[in-house]
Each structure stands twice: as C-alpha cells, then as structure tokens.
Design a protein around this motif. Sequence first.
Motif, PDB file in Angstrom:
ATOM      1  N   UNK A 287      -3.627 -28.011  -4.816  1.00 29.87           N
ATOM      2  CA  UNK A 287      -4.093 -29.330  -5.252  1.00 29.87           C
ATOM      3  C   UNK A 287      -3.592 -29.681  -6.645  1.00 29.87           C
ATOM      4  N   UNK A 288      -2.639 -28.913  -7.146  1.00 32.06           N
ATOM      5  CA  UNK A 288      -2.088 -29.201  -8.459  1.00 32.06           C
ATOM      6  C   UNK A 288      -2.313 -28.127  -9.492  1.00 32.06           C
ATOM      7  N   UNK A 289      -3.194 -27.190  -9.184  1.00 31.20           N
ATOM      8  CA  UNK A 289      -3.425 -26.061 -10.075  1.00 31.20           C
ATOM      9  C   UNK A 289      -4.347 -26.388 -11.233  1.00 31.20           C
ATOM     10  N   UNK A 290      -4.685 -25.360 -11.989  1.00 30.05           N
ATOM     11  CA  UNK A 290      -5.551 -25.555 -13.141  1.00 30.05           C
ATOM     12  C   UNK A 290      -6.100 -24.250 -13.670  1.00 30.05           C
ATOM     13  N   UNK A 291      -6.805 -24.349 -14.768  1.00 30.13           N
ATOM     14  CA  UNK A 291      -7.424 -23.184 -15.393  1.00 30.13           C
ATOM     15  C   UNK A 291      -8.783 -22.912 -14.758  1.00 30.13           C
ATOM     16  N   UNK A 292      -9.087 -21.626 -14.562  1.00 30.06           N
ATOM     17  CA  UNK A 292     -10.383 -21.190 -14.040  1.00 30.06           C
ATOM     18  C   UNK A 292     -11.015 -20.268 -15.070  1.00 30.06           C
ATOM     19  N   UNK A 293     -12.302 -20.471 -15.320  1.00 28.53           N
ATOM     20  CA  UNK A 293     -13.050 -19.599 -16.213  1.00 28.53           C
ATOM     21  C   UNK A 293     -14.218 -18.978 -15.442  1.00 28.53           C
ATOM     22  N   UNK A 294     -14.585 -17.795 -15.855  1.00 29.27           N
ATOM     23  CA  UNK A 294     -15.714 -17.130 -15.206  1.00 29.27           C
ATOM     24  C   UNK A 294     -16.445 -16.282 -16.234  1.00 29.27           C
ATOM     25  N   UNK A 295     -17.683 -15.926 -15.920  1.00 30.44           N
ATOM     26  CA  UNK A 295     -18.495 -15.090 -16.801  1.00 30.44           C
ATOM     27  C   UNK A 295     -18.963 -13.855 -16.048  1.00 30.44           C
ATOM     28  N   UNK A 296     -18.971 -12.731 -16.735  1.00 28.53           N
ATOM     29  CA  UNK A 296     -19.462 -11.477 -16.153  1.00 28.53           C
ATOM     30  C   UNK A 296     -20.254 -10.701 -17.189  1.00 28.53           C
ATOM     31  N   UNK A 297     -21.158  -9.855 -16.694  1.00 24.45           N
ATOM     32  CA  UNK A 297     -22.000  -9.049 -17.564  1.00 24.45           C
ATOM     33  C   UNK A 297     -21.417  -7.649 -17.708  1.00 24.45           C
ATOM     34  N   UNK A 298     -21.588  -7.010 -18.861  1.00 25.81           N
ATOM     35  CA  UNK A 298     -20.992  -5.692 -19.094  1.00 25.81           C
ATOM     36  C   UNK A 298     -21.257  -4.660 -18.002  1.00 25.81           C
ATOM     37  N   UNK A 299     -22.478  -4.597 -17.414  1.00 21.84           N
ATOM     38  CA  UNK A 299     -22.678  -3.579 -16.374  1.00 21.84           C
ATOM     39  C   UNK A 299     -21.910  -3.840 -15.085  1.00 21.84           C
ATOM     40  N   UNK A 300     -21.439  -5.062 -14.899  1.00 26.06           N
ATOM     41  CA  UNK A 300     -20.766  -5.422 -13.647  1.00 26.06           C
ATOM     42  C   UNK A 300     -19.291  -5.025 -13.714  1.00 26.06           C
ATOM     43  N   UNK A 301     -19.067  -3.729 -13.818  1.00 25.14           N
ATOM     44  CA  UNK A 301     -17.704  -3.240 -14.016  1.00 25.14           C
ATOM     45  C   UNK A 301     -16.806  -3.512 -12.806  1.00 25.14           C
ATOM     46  N   UNK A 302     -17.391  -3.522 -11.611  1.00 28.31           N
ATOM     47  CA  UNK A 302     -16.584  -3.774 -10.419  1.00 28.31           C
ATOM     48  C   UNK A 302     -16.001  -5.177 -10.450  1.00 28.31           C
ATOM     49  N   UNK A 303     -16.826  -6.170 -10.803  1.00 30.12           N
ATOM     50  CA  UNK A 303     -16.325  -7.544 -10.851  1.00 30.12           C
ATOM     51  C   UNK A 303     -15.377  -7.749 -12.014  1.00 30.12           C
ATOM     52  N   UNK A 304     -15.655  -7.114 -13.145  1.00 34.77           N
ATOM     53  CA  UNK A 304     -14.747  -7.210 -14.282  1.00 34.77           C
ATOM     54  C   UNK A 304     -13.373  -6.643 -13.923  1.00 34.77           C
ATOM     55  N   UNK A 305     -13.369  -5.508 -13.232  1.00 34.61           N
ATOM     56  CA  UNK A 305     -12.105  -4.912 -12.814  1.00 34.61           C
ATOM     57  C   UNK A 305     -11.376  -5.782 -11.805  1.00 34.61           C
ATOM     58  N   UNK A 306     -12.132  -6.367 -10.878  1.00 36.64           N
ATOM     59  CA  UNK A 306     -11.522  -7.260  -9.893  1.00 36.64           C
ATOM     60  C   UNK A 306     -10.871  -8.457 -10.576  1.00 36.64           C
ATOM     61  N   UNK A 307     -11.570  -9.032 -11.544  1.00 39.74           N
ATOM     62  CA  UNK A 307     -11.023 -10.198 -12.234  1.00 39.74           C
ATOM     63  C   UNK A 307      -9.747  -9.850 -12.999  1.00 39.74           C
ATOM     64  N   UNK A 308      -9.720  -8.684 -13.616  1.00 40.28           N
ATOM     65  CA  UNK A 308      -8.499  -8.273 -14.311  1.00 40.28           C
ATOM     66  C   UNK A 308      -7.355  -8.123 -13.303  1.00 40.28           C
ATOM     67  N   UNK A 309      -7.652  -7.562 -12.124  1.00 39.16           N
ATOM     68  CA  UNK A 309      -6.624  -7.381 -11.101  1.00 39.16           C
ATOM     69  C   UNK A 309      -6.119  -8.717 -10.583  1.00 39.16           C
ATOM     70  N   UNK A 310      -6.970  -9.729 -10.598  1.00 38.98           N
ATOM     71  CA  UNK A 310      -6.579 -11.060 -10.136  1.00 38.98           C
ATOM     72  C   UNK A 310      -5.759 -11.815 -11.180  1.00 38.98           C
ATOM     73  N   UNK A 311      -5.818 -11.364 -12.423  1.00 38.66           N
ATOM     74  CA  UNK A 311      -5.053 -12.034 -13.465  1.00 38.66           C
ATOM     75  C   UNK A 311      -5.879 -12.673 -14.551  1.00 38.66           C
ATOM     76  N   UNK A 312      -7.197 -12.541 -14.484  1.00 44.42           N
ATOM     77  CA  UNK A 312      -8.040 -13.097 -15.547  1.00 44.42           C
ATOM     78  C   UNK A 312      -7.840 -12.313 -16.836  1.00 44.42           C
ATOM     79  N   UNK A 313      -7.882 -13.032 -17.950  1.00 45.60           N
ATOM     80  CA  UNK A 313      -7.743 -12.407 -19.258  1.00 45.60           C
ATOM     81  C   UNK A 313      -8.976 -12.714 -20.110  1.00 45.60           C
ATOM     82  N   UNK A 314      -9.325 -11.797 -21.023  1.00 45.80           N
ATOM     83  CA  UNK A 314     -10.560 -11.973 -21.802  1.00 45.80           C
ATOM     84  C   UNK A 314     -10.560 -13.243 -22.639  1.00 45.80           C
ATOM     85  N   UNK A 315     -11.716 -13.899 -22.673  1.00 46.20           N
ATOM     86  CA  UNK A 315     -11.940 -15.056 -23.520  1.00 46.20           C
ATOM     87  C   UNK A 315     -13.065 -14.733 -24.488  1.00 46.20           C
TER      88      UNK A 315
END
Length: 340
Positions: A287-315
């Motif tokens: 649909x044209x692309x865009x920036x995506x932001x997300x929030x995760x909590x420190x104990x949620x290491x599985x989701x944090x790791x998944x997001x890094x694997x998908x290409x998310x970078x720390x904000x």
Amino acid sequence: MTPLTVREARKPDDYPGVARVLSASDPDWPATPELLAVWDAARDPALYHVQLVAEQGGQIVGVAQVGHDDFAYEDWRYFGHLAVHPDARQQGVGTALYDEVMSRLQARGAQDIRTMVSDQPRDEAGRAFLAGRGFTRTWDRYESRLHTGDLDLTTFGPLLDTVAAQGIELRSVADLAGDPERDRRLWELDWRLFQDVPMGQTMTKRPFDTWVKQELDDPTFSHDLSFVALRPGLNDPETGPYVGYSSLMKTPGGFYVIGMTGVRREDRGLGLAKALKVAAMRALHADGGGEIRTFNDPPNKAMLGMNRALGFRPGPTRSRYELHLDPVTGERRPITVEAL
C-alpha cells in the motif's frame, strides 16, 4: 508576567489548543483535535477522568489529564499526563497544573498515581520534575522502529508457507467483516492475550462496548493491515477459530504502531506471531510502505528477539513513574522496585 489560569477544559472549544500543546511537547507522537474528541467519546463513562488546562494571555500553554487506569483498574489507582508547551516552560505552569491535579486526587483518596515519560534529552526536565515530587521509576517499555522499505519481505515467504501448511489462515480484520461474531471474538482473544503480556501489573478487562470504541472503531485502526490467525474447524466458546491477532494503527504522525500481537497458548511455537507481523508488513508495503513502531517490556525477551529478527531497531525507552500515597494520611509511601 501575564496571569495564569488553571481550569477544566471546555470541550470541544479547547481541543485545538490542547492538541497544539501535546504535539509541541512530544513531536514524535502528535495529536489532532479530531482524535482528542474521538478518544474522549470512547472513554468508559463509569471511570473518573478530568482534563485541566493552563491558560495564559488567552492561549492554552499547558495540559494535565488524569483518570482511573482502565488497563489496570483499581478505584484508588490513577494514570495521568502533564504537558507544557516548550515556549511556556520554567514559568510555573507545570507546578500549577500538578498542584491542582494532586488536590483533586487526594480528595478522592488516591493511593497510586502513575505516568509515563521517555528517556529522550528533551524530557530530562520532566523526569526531574517527577523525581522532585517523589515519583519513582518502576517499569520500562522499549520502543522499536522499522520501515518496510528497508526490508526484503520476500525472505519471509517460507515462514508464511510453513504456517499455511499447518492449516492456519491469516486474514485481515477487514476480510472478517462478514463474521457476525468477529468483534466479540477479537475482544475475548485480545483479553486472553493481554493477560500474558509481562507489563509488571495486573490487567483489567475493558467492557465490550468500550473496547470496540477504543480499538476497532478508532479512526487510527487499520482494518486492512490488522491480521487474525484462524484455525478452521476450531470452535472455542469464546474466540471461535481465532487463535492469534496483530493490530496496526496509523497515527497522525503518518507512521504506524502495533497495538497487540499475540497467539493463544495452545498455538504458540508455530511461528504465528511472526507470520502475523509479516502479513501486516507485506500489506503495508503493497500500500506504499511506511514506518512501524512497537513497544515491548524487558521480560518479553521472545518478542524482543522476534522484532530484532524482523528488522526492528531500538528507539526511545518510555518509563512508568509512580507515586504511592498512604490512604489515611495522604503522605508519600516508599516503593520497592526490582532492578530495571
């Protein structure tokens, strides 16, 4: 010095002034008068909420809003936010708003008052303001960002093929509009998933009508870019065939934010959460692309790791600050905090 007046917001007349202050104080997350009106209308009427403004020279220069925390409700717990326009800082605006808010909350017997502030340099004064009034940093939330244009989304083809081979269908919320039980099933699934999010607090289930107004009916919610994982033939009494969910919303700043991504416990370990995010990313890119932001909590290491694997970078990191008051004396109570 021009006199300062603190009063309750007059709606809808004050929406433009309030949006101006909120956007100037946090330009990464701008607000609009139209959205402020929608969000006010979507509040649970059973919960307390008040919005105050500081007016100087006929212009709104500060905003404070506080109310019951509907995500972690207790009658004595409140969540609030205070913002002062950058041009009006160091003039006592924040102090005037804070004192009025605290007067009202103490009259209500408040015991737990919470807010959020980022670790960015522009919020240094805000962090010092809270610390000087006895607030304690109790929890962090990590923000991550990516732009779909920076990724080769074709590399996730095998993941989607694997999910499909397990009999799982990924459908957009828009595609499911023909399901008369869609909204209630999503409400139940969202609640089931939220209870497993490690946010350092006990969550509260919002009433169905309130949830629909605040989620599916919110103008930022993208029905075409939010996806549901279905297992055809499954008939869970609460969620039917819905086993996973990922929501995406478009903000006034033009970027998108993930509200929830999760999979019910029985279907974890199959790559569904990652596939749901990939489906949304592919649809957005088409649909044209865009920036995506997300929030995760420190104990949620599985989701944090998944997001890094998908290409998310720390904000930036946004931290929860709390002030605990004795229910009898109103005096500050110490807070024990685990290492952050």
